[in-house]
Design an enzyme around this catalytic site. Structure first.
Site, mmCIF file in Angstrom:
data_model
loop_
_atom_site.group_PDB
_atom_site.id
_atom_site.type_symbol
_atom_site.label_atom_id
_atom_site.label_comp_id
_atom_site.label_asym_id
_atom_site.label_seq_id
_atom_site.Cartn_x
_atom_site.Cartn_y
_atom_site.Cartn_z
ATOM 1 N N GLU A 35 0.874 -1.162 0.000
ATOM 2 C CA GLU A 35 0.000 0.000 0.000
ATOM 3 C C GLU A 35 0.919 1.222 0.000
ATOM 4 O O GLU A 35 1.793 1.328 0.858
ATOM 5 C CB GLU A 35 -0.873 -0.015 1.263
ATOM 6 C CG GLU A 35 -1.934 1.030 1.214
ATOM 7 C CD GLU A 35 -2.813 1.044 2.460
ATOM 8 O OE1 GLU A 35 -2.792 0.090 3.252
ATOM 9 O OE2 GLU A 35 -3.508 2.059 2.632
ATOM 10 N N ARG A 262 4.694 -12.732 9.849
ATOM 11 C CA ARG A 262 5.442 -11.540 9.474
ATOM 12 C C ARG A 262 6.778 -11.513 10.192
ATOM 13 O O ARG A 262 6.963 -12.142 11.231
ATOM 14 C CB ARG A 262 4.643 -10.276 9.768
ATOM 15 C CG ARG A 262 4.326 -10.030 11.221
ATOM 16 C CD ARG A 262 3.694 -8.650 11.419
ATOM 17 N NE ARG A 262 2.654 -8.345 10.461
ATOM 18 C CZ ARG A 262 2.642 -7.252 9.682
ATOM 19 N NH1 ARG A 262 3.591 -6.351 9.763
ATOM 20 N NH2 ARG A 262 1.664 -7.035 8.859
ATOM 21 N N LYS A 272 4.060 0.795 9.899
ATOM 22 C CA LYS A 272 4.227 2.022 9.105
ATOM 23 C C LYS A 272 3.697 3.237 9.845
ATOM 24 O O LYS A 272 4.225 4.330 9.706
ATOM 25 C CB LYS A 272 3.515 1.864 7.766
ATOM 26 C CG LYS A 272 4.357 1.086 6.772
ATOM 27 C CD LYS A 272 3.818 1.222 5.370
ATOM 28 C CE LYS A 272 2.840 0.123 5.072
ATOM 29 N NZ LYS A 272 2.405 0.066 3.689
#
Ligand code: ATP
Ligand code: MG
Length: 561
Positions: A35, A262, A272
């Site tokens: 994204e 992850r 982020k």
């Protein structure tokens, strides 16, 4: 080890099984779907290596797809940085640069199809009401009063949503699935929301935007993706991923979602949102601050793509959440830099040495190899003269027995040069600090001479004082003091664990060859660590970043405590 001797990870097992079964005609097509709402970090690097790596291994393809369905947080600056970072890591998406926003028309048409099939409806309940009615996993939810509108009414309302007739947040399109499913994601998930916002690619064309669940699998399908690899938090979305595909799939081809854990690394934050906060609130100098876990930060810090790829390979893929030690990442960096870094001499905390029996005004250019690990790296010359700088720490006036470096009466070897012996010191009368160390040298001990191999207990680095150049050296340490930055006292947050000493700036004395060195080279400053030029260097103004120390200093600290 030969490629086929390695045991397969669980994703490779799934892929090989699919190939054996000729699923999707045996094709392997992955995608990396960032994204564009921030810079990529080392966790993304892991995902990039995995997705592009699998495509390479199985002779397939990997797309770059910008998952740009949320116009408010996304920006073209991020798109550009993401492309630069992936290229730098060494991967190529060829001409397959895609954007979820390119599919908005198709996604809209499919949503209309859902409505026509009685599988979606426009809900006017507020976000709070929707979540209230959705209930809790142990009890069935309640149906919205709008759930059973007619198909015509839904089609009309959805079209008017698209045409901008309604303000943000007043209506949503929901899938009509099962309000009593034990999986909360199946309780009539929202597919579209109204957002009157400018999109960096579609401009003002749209004021409704698809949710992740409606966009992702459908985008995979449009692109012919076979294996849609994502992180574990999407495992609970998988039934919905499949449900959404069920509504549109025709024929035999179908993508599948596979989840892996992850990457988490201790002493780092990787969300982020937090990285953005560090940047916006000035805790770091920017996304590419060398203390950031971003790919651009690691690049500026002097990490190499090879080291990061090797790290990603070493940590492998796991099915369960875990945290990798930061020291493993640094180990991979050292391992690569040791092979490629040019050896140079720099003194960080200089004290002057005067060699009383060396002729005044004489300069010898001494041959020194660039990298003992790589004969092809050749050699350079370094000037030697009567006055030098050495590290203040390499001298002790009243040394204990085990101190083998420079102390009155004791000999040390100057790297690539002579053996010297300390004869005395000159101190500052005001405060007693040492201003000069006086020595004599043994002229027979230079390389190529008969005393070249004479053994002394230690070798130290040095630079000739007249020839040395001033350089700024930035010494970085971990950005967080605790392995888990969220380990905080009551009332404090993760920011309270920031390391106040994560950056130290030192004015150093460097050997003059560094002025001529390529600014992209990597260096080992002898006995100090691995360094690279910072991008702020210009002309004669040299600025170095310490990439990593020579040894794991934190391990030493842990062993002592
Ligand atoms: P954040 O959680 O900070 O919002 P994100 O995971 O949503 O980040 P995306 O841009 O959506 O960020 O991620 C792109 C791809 O990278 C996704 O496939 C995601 O699963 C993967 N990814 C993100 N973070 C990690 C990580 N720490 N380890 C492995 N893969 C990751
Ligand atoms: Mg995401």
């Amino acid at each position: 080890m030969a490629e086929n001797d390695k045991t397969l990870n669980f994703i490779e097992e799934i892929i090989e099984e699919d190939i054996r079964n000729n699923r999707n005609n045996g094709r392997v097509h992955t995608r990396f779907p960032p994204e564009p709402n921030g810079y990529l970090h080392i966790g993304h690097a892991k995902s990039i290596c995995l997705n592009f790596g699998l495509a390479l291994k199985y002779n397939g393809k990997c797309n770059l797809r910008f998952d740009d369905t949320n116009p408010v947080t996304e920006d073209i600056e991020y798109v550009e940085s993401i492309k630069e970072d992936i290229r730098w890591l060494g991967f190529d998406w060829e001409d397959r640069e895609f954007y979820a926003s390119d599919y908005f028309d198709q996604l809209y048409q499919w949503a209309v199809k859902l409505i026509k099939n009685g599988k979606a409806y426009v809900d006017e309940a507020s976000a709070e009401e929707i979540s209230e009615l959705r209930g809790v996993p142990t009890q069935p939810g309640k149906e919205s009063p709008y759930r059973n509108r007619s198909i015509e009414e839904n089609l009309d309302l959805f079209e008017r949503m698209r045409n901008g007739e309604f303000p943000d947040g007043t209506k949503v399109l929901r899938a009509k699935i099962d309000m009593s499913s034990p999986n909360m994601h199946m309780r009539d998930p929202v597919l579209y929301r109204i957002k009157h916002a400018h999109h960096h690619r579609t401009g003002n064309k749209w004021c409704i935007y698809p949710m992740y669940d409606w966009a992702h699998g459908q985008s995979d399908y449009i692109e012919g993706i076979t294996h849609s690899i994502c992180t574990l938090e999407f495992e609970v979305h998988r039934p919905l991923y499949d449900w959404c595909l069920d509504q549109i799939v025709e024929g035999n081809y179908r993508p599948r979602q596979i989840e892996f854990a992850r990457l988490n690394i201790d002493y780092m934050v990787m969300s982020k949102r937090r990285l953005l906060q560090l940047v916006n609130e000035g805790y770091v100098s920017g996304w590419d601050d060398p203390r950031m876990p971003t790919i651009s930060g690691l690049r500026r810090r002097g990490y190499t793509p090879e080291a990061i790829r090797n790290f990603a390979e070493t940590v492998g893929v796991a099915k369960r959440e875990n945290t990798i030690e930061h020291s493993l990442l640094e180990y991979c960096v050292r391992e690569h830099l040791n092979k490629i870094a040019l050896r140079r001499m720099v003194v960080l905390n200089p004290v002057k040495v005067i060699i009383d029996n060396y002729p005044e005004g004489q300069v010898e250019m001494l041959e020194s190899e660039n990298n003992p690990e790589d004969p092809a790296a050749g050699s350079r010359t370094i000037p030697f003269s009567r006055e030098l700088f050495i590290e203040r720490d390499d001298f002790m006036e009243d040394a204990p027995k085990k101190f083998f470096r420079l102390t009155p009466g004791q000999e040390v070897r100057l790297k690539n040069a002579y053996i010297i012996k300390c004869t005395g010191v000159v101190k500052d009368p005001a405060n007693g600090t040492i201003r000069e160390i006086h020595c004599t040298y043994d002229p027979e001990t230079r390389s190529g001479m008969q005393g070249a191999n004479r053994k002394v207990k230690s070798t130290i680095h040095w630079v000739s004082s007249h020839h040395a150049i001033d350089a700024e050296v930035r010494i970085y340490d971990r950005l967080f003091l605790k392995a888990d930055p969220d380990d905080v006292e009551e009332g404090k947050n993760w920011l309270s664990n920031l390391n106040p000493d994560s950056l130290k700036i030192i004015m150093a004395k460097a050997e003059p060859h560094l002025l001529k060195d390529d600014r992209n080279n990597k260096f080992q400053f002898l006995r100090l660590g691995y360094f690279c030029f910072d991008k702020d260097s210009s002309g004669e103004k040299l600025i170095f970043n310490r990439t990593v120390s020579l040894k794991d200093e934190w391990a030493k600290i842990a062993a002592k405590s």
